[in-house]
Design a protein around this motif. Structure first.
Motif, short mmCIF file in Angstrom:
data_model
loop_
_atom_site.label_atom_id
_atom_site.label_comp_id
_atom_site.label_asym_id
_atom_site.label_seq_id
_atom_site.Cartn_x
_atom_site.Cartn_y
_atom_site.Cartn_z
N ASP A 86 22.12 -16.40 24.51
CA ASP A 86 22.29 -17.52 25.59
C ASP A 86 23.67 -16.97 26.40
N ASP A 87 23.91 -17.96 27.42
CA ASP A 87 24.88 -17.63 28.31
C ASP A 87 26.32 -17.55 27.85
N GLU A 88 26.49 -18.42 26.86
CA GLU A 88 27.79 -18.67 26.12
C GLU A 88 27.83 -17.47 25.20
N GLU A 89 27.05 -17.02 24.48
CA GLU A 89 26.97 -15.91 23.47
C GLU A 89 27.35 -14.56 24.40
N ASP A 91 28.72 -14.41 27.37
CA ASP A 91 30.48 -14.38 27.77
C ASP A 91 31.27 -14.21 26.78
N ARG A 92 30.92 -14.78 25.70
CA ARG A 92 31.97 -14.18 24.40
C ARG A 92 31.95 -12.88 24.03
N ARG A 111 24.34 -8.50 31.04
CA ARG A 111 23.86 -10.06 30.70
C ARG A 111 22.38 -9.95 30.92
#
Length: 186
Positions: A86-89, A91-92, A111
């Motif tokens: 997901d986007d949060e993973e 970004d991290r 991404r």
């Protein structure tokens, strides 16, 4: 038909006590019509392994970004190459593992590939030629998904003509470690 020579580096593996003083690699000559399963067998033999396990090849672009996974035929399910992030993973991961000098285009490509993984490939059905080795950045290869023996693979040479016979080791450096080192002796 094309014949290739790939250098296969065995990566250090401190948890198994493999921290060589010099790089350990094998140059393997293989015909483009051979499958990735045959390439696996050549690597397996080149590093003196004796007990078969699952494996995976991952194609990578010039920036090291994973493009697609090709798995052991018994693991092949026809799904995606990896679990979507997901986007949060994403970004991290970009914040922690992607070099600061990576371009925005590289980050966007990463991404996209992580949120929309490509289909996995079957190593027994995919030939070396199908990977387009002369355009590929590199390959990674993991043997034994429990111990995770990691290898980095890079094209050294490509030439026209068919290989006479099976894939073979044409050069090498360093001693291959035992497939199952005795951890008590380290």
């Amino acid at each position: 038909m094309t014949t290739y020579v790939f250098r296969v580096w065995l990566q250090p593996h401190p948890p198994l006590g493999f921290e060589p003083d010099e790089e350990v690699w094998r140059d393997i000559e293989i015909d483009g019509s051979h499958t990735l399963a045959a390439f696996h067998e050549a690597i397996f033999d080149a590093f003196d392994r004796w007990e078969s396990h699952a494996y995976e090849f991952i194609t990578r672009d010039e920036n090291g970004i994973a493009l697609r996974s090709y798995v052991h035929p018994m693991l092949y399910e026809g799904g995606t190459s990896w679990r979507p992030m997901d986007d949060e993973e994403i970004d991290r991961f970009i914040q922690q593992a992607v070099p600061d000098d990576a371009t925005e285009a590289t980050k966007e490509r990463f991404r996209d590939l992580q949120s929309n993984p490509p289909p996995e490939g079957d190593a027994a059905e995919t030939t070396v030629d199908e990977l387009d080795p002369e355009e590929l950045g590199a390959l990674s290869y993991t043997f034994d998904m429990g111990d995770n023996w990691e290898h980095y693979i890079e094209l050294q040479e490509a030439r026209e003509g068919s290989l006479d016979g099976d894939q073979t080791v044409v050069d090498e450096q360093g001693a291959a470690p035992s497939q199952y080192p005795d951890l008590d002796e380290q």
